[in-house]
Write a protein that holds these residues in place. Structure first.
Motif, PDB file in Angstrom:
ATOM      1  N   HIS A  77     -11.734 -10.542  -2.927  1.00  0.00           N
ATOM      2  CA  HIS A  77     -11.266  -9.505  -2.001  1.00  0.00           C
ATOM      3  C   HIS A  77      -9.748  -9.376  -2.052  1.00  0.00           C
ATOM      4  N   LEU A  78      -9.047 -10.511  -2.011  1.00  0.00           N
ATOM      5  CA  LEU A  78      -7.591 -10.472  -2.026  1.00  0.00           C
ATOM      6  C   LEU A  78      -7.067  -9.913  -3.343  1.00  0.00           C
ATOM      7  N   VAL A  79      -7.669 -10.283  -4.449  1.00  0.00           N
ATOM      8  CA  VAL A  79      -7.248  -9.751  -5.746  1.00  0.00           C
ATOM      9  C   VAL A  79      -7.391  -8.231  -5.762  1.00  0.00           C
ATOM     10  N   GLY A  80      -8.464  -7.725  -5.161  1.00  0.00           N
ATOM     11  CA  GLY A  80      -8.642  -6.280  -5.088  1.00  0.00           C
ATOM     12  C   GLY A  80      -7.536  -5.598  -4.305  1.00  0.00           C
ATOM     13  N   VAL A  81      -7.131  -6.211  -3.196  1.00  0.00           N
ATOM     14  CA  VAL A  81      -6.033  -5.663  -2.393  1.00  0.00           C
ATOM     15  C   VAL A  81      -4.731  -5.691  -3.192  1.00  0.00           C
ATOM     16  N   VAL A  82      -4.467  -6.817  -3.866  1.00  0.00           N
ATOM     17  CA  VAL A  82      -3.244  -6.946  -4.662  1.00  0.00           C
ATOM     18  C   VAL A  82      -3.201  -5.889  -5.760  1.00  0.00           C
ATOM     19  N   ARG A  83      -4.320  -5.641  -6.412  1.00  0.00           N
ATOM     20  CA  ARG A  83      -4.365  -4.626  -7.472  1.00  0.00           C
ATOM     21  C   ARG A  83      -3.953  -3.256  -6.932  1.00  0.00           C
ATOM     22  N   GLN A  84      -4.466  -2.909  -5.770  1.00  0.00           N
ATOM     23  CA  GLN A  84      -4.134  -1.604  -5.200  1.00  0.00           C
ATOM     24  C   GLN A  84      -2.672  -1.542  -4.770  1.00  0.00           C
ATOM     25  N   ALA A  85      -2.188  -2.615  -4.136  1.00  0.00           N
ATOM     26  CA  ALA A  85      -0.799  -2.635  -3.686  1.00  0.00           C
ATOM     27  C   ALA A  85       0.163  -2.568  -4.868  1.00  0.00           C
ATOM     28  N   ALA A  86      -0.182  -3.228  -5.964  1.00  0.00           N
ATOM     29  CA  ALA A  86       0.697  -3.273  -7.130  1.00  0.00           C
ATOM     30  C   ALA A  86       0.855  -1.911  -7.798  1.00  0.00           C
TER      31      ALA A  86
END
Length: 277
Positions: A77-86
Motif C-alpha cells: 500500500h505504501l509503495v503505491g502511495v509513493v509511486r503516485q506522489a513521486a
C-alpha cells in the motif's frame, strides 16, 4: 521541485494524527500527504462494545478490520502511495514508531522513488527483527510493557491486537500515559481518543538492505524523553544503520519530546522537516 512529505503513522493510529504537523508544514510552505495504512482511518473497526457503556466481553470477540492484514499488505500500500506522489516531484518519506517498518519495506522496494527517508523514534530494523530487538537490553525499559495490560482480546483468537484505549481503570490510564506522553492530562486524553482499538499482528521480519534502502539519504529524529521507544534503542538503530552503510551515514536530529509529544506540539518537528526539504 517542491517535495511531498509522505507521512506514515504508528501503531493503533491513522492519518488523522498528522493534522497538527501538516498545519505547521503548510505554514512553512510545504505540502504533505498523510497515509492511512490498510484497515485504518475510516476503514477501521470501532465495535459498538467499544463505546460507552462498554461491553468488555463483546469487545473481546467483535470482528476486526485488521484480521489478516499482513506486513506485506502494508508495504504494498505504501509503495503505491509513493509511486503516485513521486509523479509530482521529490518524496520525503517520514514514519513514526511502528510506521518505520513500512518505511524500511518501501525503501527496500523502491529506493529510486524516495529522496529522503526520515524515522521519528521509529523502528529501523538493521541487524535483528522487531521480535528480536524486543528481547534486547535496550528495549527492556520500554513503558509499553505496562500499557499492554490494556489489551482487550486474545490476539490468537481475534487475529489482531486489540487495546481498550477508552478504559476508565486509573492504573491502566496511568500506565498508558507513562508510555506515551508526559504532558497535561487533557492533552493525553485528546490524543488517546484519536487512536484505533486494533493493530495487525504481523510486524514482518524485513530488515534494511544495504543495496537498496542503504542508498537513500536518511535522517533519524531522536525523541529524548521517549519512554515507549527507549533512547538507547533509537541510538542502536542509528549505530547499526551507520555500520551497514558507512558511506551514507545517518543525519541525526534530536527533539525533547515524549513518544507522541511532537505530534501534539509539532512546530519544532515541522521546522526540522522543512530544513530537510
Amino acid at each position: 521541485m517542491t517535495p511531498t512529505f509522505v507521512l506514515v503513522h504508528g501503531s493503533f493510529s491513522n492519518s488523522f494524527t498528522w493534522a497538527p504537523l501538516q498545519r505547521e508544514l503548510a505554514l512553512l510552505g510545504h505540502r504533505s500527504l498523510p497515509v492511512d495504512l490498510p484497515g485504518r482511518g475510516f476503514a477501521a473497526s470501532f465495535p459498538v462494545s467499544y463505546q460507552a457503556p462498554q461491553d468488555l466481553a463483546a469487545l473481546a470477540t467483535a470482528p476486526s478490520s485488521m484480521t489478516g492484514v499482513s506486513y506485506a499488505d502494508t508495504v504494498e500500500h505504501l509503495v503505491g502511495v509513493v509511486r503516485q506522489a513521486a509523479e509530482h516531484g521529490p518524496v520525503v518519506l517520514v514514519g513514526h514508531s511502528r510506521g518505520g517498518l513500512a518505511l524500511t519495506g518501501a525503501g527496500n522496494a523502491v529506493p529510486e522513488l524516495i529522496d529522503r527517508i526520515v524515522y521519528i523514534s521509529a523502528w529501523c530494523c538493521v541487524d535483528l527483527t522487531v521480535g528480536e530487538y524486543m528481547q534486547e537490553p535496550e528495549h527492556a525499559s520500554s513503558a509499553t510493557l505496562g500499557a499492554a495490560a490494556a489489551m482487550a482480546a486474545d490476539p490468537a483468537t481475534l487475529g489482531a491486537l486489540r487495546m481498550n484505549w477508552r478504559t476508565a481503570d486509573p492504573e491502566l490510564i496511568a500506565a498508558m500515559k507513562t508510555a506515551m506522553h508526559d504532558g497535561p492530562d487533557h492533552e493525553f486524553f485528546a490524543y488517546l481518543n484519536t487512536l484505533e482499538p486494533d493493530e495487525s499482528l504481523d510486524a514482518g521480519t524485513e530488515r534494511t538492505d544495504a543495496a537498496t534502502w542503504g542508498g537513500i539519504p536518511r535522517t533519524y529524529i531522536r525523541l529524548t524523553d521517549d519512554r515507549s521507544m527507549p533512547l538507547a534503542l533509537q541510538d542502536r538503530f542509528i549505530k547499526e544503520a551507520d555500520a551497514l552503510t558507512p558511506d551514507n551515514p545517518t543525519d541525526v536530529r534530536s527533539l525533547v519530546s515524549s513518544h507522541v509529544g511532537f505530534l501534539i506540539h509539532p512546530k519544532e518537528a515541522a521546522g526540522i522537516l522543512a530544513g530537510l526539504a
